[in-house]
Scaffold this active site. Structure first.
Site, PDB file in Angstrom:
ATOM      1  N   PRO A   2       2.061   1.577  11.848  1.00 48.35           N
ATOM      2  CG  PRO A   2       1.173   0.438  13.849  1.00 48.35           C
ATOM      3  CD  PRO A   2       1.037   1.612  13.164  1.00 48.35           C
ATOM      4  CB  ILE A   3       3.248  -0.874   7.244  1.00 49.39           C
ATOM      5  CG1 ILE A   3       3.199   0.816   7.133  1.00 49.39           C
ATOM      6  CG2 ILE A   3       3.141  -1.357   5.782  1.00 49.39           C
ATOM      7  CD1 ILE A   3       4.276   1.384   6.168  1.00 49.39           C
TER       8      ILE A   3
END
Length: 63
Positions: A2-3
Site C-alpha cells: 500500500p502507498i
C-alpha cells in the site's frame, strides 16, 4: 504494498506530521492485514500560496 499519498498545507509541526504518518501506517496495516514494513506514506507539504479553496488562495484567507 500500500502507498498513501497525503497532501497537506505546509506549516504543521514536525511532531504532528510524524504522528499522522504513524497513525496512517497502523490503520492501513490493520485494515489491509499487511505488515507495517510494507506500508509507504508520502507526505507532500504544499505552500499556502499554492493551495486554494473556492478560488481564494489559502494565505489570503482569514480564519
Amino acid at each position: 504494498m500500500p502507498i498513501i499519498n497525503l497532501q497537506i498545507l505546509e506549516g504543521r509541526p514536525e511532531s504532528k506530521v510524524k504522528s499522522l504518518i504513524s497513525a496512517l501506517t497502523d490503520a492501513t496495516s490493520e485494515h489491509l492485514e499487511v505488515p507495517k514494513e510494507r506500508v509507504r506514506v508520502i507526505v507532500q507539504e504544499i505552500p499556502q500560496s499554492r493551495w486554494a479553496v473556492g478560488g481564494e488562495i489559502m494565505q489570503d484567507r482569514k480564519n
